[in-house]
Enzyme design. Structure first.
Site, short mmCIF file in Angstrom:
data_model
loop_
_atom_site.label_atom_id
_atom_site.label_comp_id
_atom_site.label_asym_id
_atom_site.label_seq_id
_atom_site.Cartn_x
_atom_site.Cartn_y
_atom_site.Cartn_z
N GLY B 18 13.74 44.89 27.54
CA GLY B 18 12.46 45.56 27.29
C GLY B 18 12.93 46.98 27.12
O GLY B 18 13.61 47.50 27.99
N THR B 19 12.62 47.61 26.01
CA THR B 19 13.42 48.77 25.70
C THR B 19 12.68 49.78 24.85
O THR B 19 11.62 49.47 24.30
CB THR B 19 14.67 48.28 24.95
OG1 THR B 19 15.76 49.08 25.29
CG2 THR B 19 14.49 48.33 23.47
N THR B 20 13.27 50.98 24.76
CA THR B 20 12.83 51.92 23.75
C THR B 20 14.07 52.46 23.07
O THR B 20 14.97 52.98 23.73
CB THR B 20 12.07 53.11 24.38
OG1 THR B 20 11.15 52.62 25.32
CG2 THR B 20 11.36 53.90 23.32
N LYS B 52 22.57 50.79 25.70
CA LYS B 52 22.13 49.96 24.59
C LYS B 52 22.57 50.51 23.25
O LYS B 52 22.21 49.96 22.20
CB LYS B 52 20.60 49.85 24.60
CG LYS B 52 20.11 49.26 25.89
CD LYS B 52 18.62 49.24 25.95
CE LYS B 52 18.16 49.05 27.39
NZ LYS B 52 16.73 49.07 27.53
#
Lengths: 227, 220
Positions: B18-20, B52
């Protein structure tokens, strides 16, 4: 509102995938909404005004299921009228919000609507209340509807306490414009209602008059890589 | 707290980023940024410091979003294939080649994979570039792009604040602010901010710890 031969949105009915926003400023409140009502993938009304009066100086912004939201607004409008006659003065904004909250909470399993209540009263000036799912909380500003997710970052960064009336209106129009350009369920025109001690000002900003922002997806064809 | 979190539904969830993620192009290079949280289900943070932003060649980086396992598998395959391609051509690879290889993996295995990427970097032919390779294998080049679950919350902010022709410093501020806002609102994004700046001279990594992130909210 549903056609008899067509199945617009299944049995769920009309949804107001929407963007609504309300903000307090020194001396009043500004409420804003888009104007799209969709049933599944069809836009069944592109000019719906989702800012509904609950009393002279108290409005609410509707989102979620169109039928549920409108019915709550109608019922609270009636209840506020009775209440205001009983106490023989203008009702408080928090009374209006409490009445909305009571209905939202009591019927939370059956209803699917979120109303933001905003208005002006003599006691506390301009106030905004959020009533999502049956809670009630007073906030300096509130956003709601499917389009609101896209502008959380923007409103977090741009909100400053104690903005003027003009700045608050610009804040609302910019937020609505950004949300409407990203959310498929929001669009059309922007409706604004500004409430202060003098009265209520209603405004409609047409789609082509909304502020436009840089669109990163528009790139000159010659510059794009060919993959 | 609902029943599911009490019973530990997260134990049977896969790890997802779950990321930005965000990448912005400016005149001399690209700025690439991400958060650092890996989550299982909605409740458990399995790592608070993963990186990431992966280097897939000297001046080409990619950001992962979606299922962490799928993203890592695809990234490793792309690193391998890109280095081989670069040896064959006997010169540094183009960013669009990297993006094309990424896309071909995502498209060929689109039914099994669940990962999206941003590929950004610098090459001699076209300078700094940013590509988005999304879930099903679509590729699109943009001036800047955001991705991951947290990106929903900053579409409005990014649309409003991005201007073409920004300087390197302005890009860094834009990227850090956008990530900070998304991490504040998305419960599966968080931790620290990893930044990479890629220019003709090479790549430079920066890390901004959580307590040094810009605080943009002024509610009081």
């Amino acid at each position: 509102m549903q056609g008899s031969n067509c199945d617009y949105g299944g049995s769920k009915g009309l949804k107001m995938g929407t963007t609504i926003i309300a903000i307090e400023f020194d001396g009043g409140v500004v409420l804003g909404s888009d104007s799209r009502v969709s049933a599944g993938e069809t836009v069944v009304n592109r000019v719906m005004n989702k800012l509904s009066p609950l009393h002279d100086k108290i409005y609410c912004a509707l989102s979620g299921s169109a039928a549920d939201a409108q019915t709550i607004a109608e019922i609270v409008n009636y209840q506020l009228d009775v209440h205001s006659i009983e106490v023989d003065e203008e009702p408080l904004v928090c009374s209006a919000a409490t009445l909305v909250k009571n209905i939202s909470y009591k019927y939370k399993e059956e209803l699917s609507a979120h109303l933001i209540v905003g208005g002006w009263d003599k006691k506390d000036g301009g106030q905004v209340f959020a009533t999502l799912n049956g809670l009630i909380t007073r906030q300096p500003f509130a956003v709601g509807g499917s389009g609101s997710f896209y502008i959380y970052g923007f409103v977090d960064a741009e909100y400053r306490p104690r903005m003027t009336r003009q700045e608050s209106q610009e804040f609302v129009i910019n937020s609505l414009s950004l949300a409407m350009s990203r959310d498929g369920s929001s669009g059309g025109v922007a409706y604004l209602v500004t409430i202060d001690s003098e009265g209520v000002e209603e405004k409609c900003v047409l789609g082509n008059q909304l502020p436009r922002f840089y669109d990163p997806d528009i790139m000159e064809p010659s510059k794009a890589a060919k993959v | 707290m609902n029943e599911m979190s009490v019973n530990g539904e997260w134990r049977s969830s896969k790890v997802s980023t779950g990321t930005t993620i965000i990448a912005v192009r400016y005149d001399g290079g690209v700025v690439i940024g991400s958060d650092s949280r890996a989550s299982m289900g909605e409740e458990y943070v399995s790592s608070r410091v993963i990186n990431k932003v992966i280097q897939i060649h000297d001046k080409i980086f990619c950001c992962m979003a979606g299922s962490l396992a799928d993203a890592q598998a695809v990234t490793n395959a792309v690193i391998h294939q890109l280095s081989f391609h670069s040896m064959q051509m006997d010169e540094p690879p183009l960013v669009q080649s990297a993006a094309a290889i990424m896309r071909s993996f995502c498209y060929t295995h689109r039914d099994e994979l669940s990962a999206g990427f941003i590929v950004a970097g610098w090459d001699r032919k076209r300078g700094p570039q940013v590509f988005q390779v999304s879930l099903g294998g679509m590729i699109v080049e943009q001036e800047f792009t955001i991705g991951g679950s947290g990106s929903t919350y900053i579409y409005g902010y990014a649309d409003a604040k991005f201007k073409p022709g920004m300087t390197r410093e302005e890009c860094l501020t834009f990227t850090t602010n956008a990530l900070s806002l998304a991490m504040d609102r998305d419960n599966v994004s968080g931790g620290v901010v990893h930044l990479v700046i890629v220019t003709e001279k090479g790549a430079e990594r920066q890390l901004i710890p959580g307590n040094k992130l810009p605080v943009l909210q002024r509610l009081a």
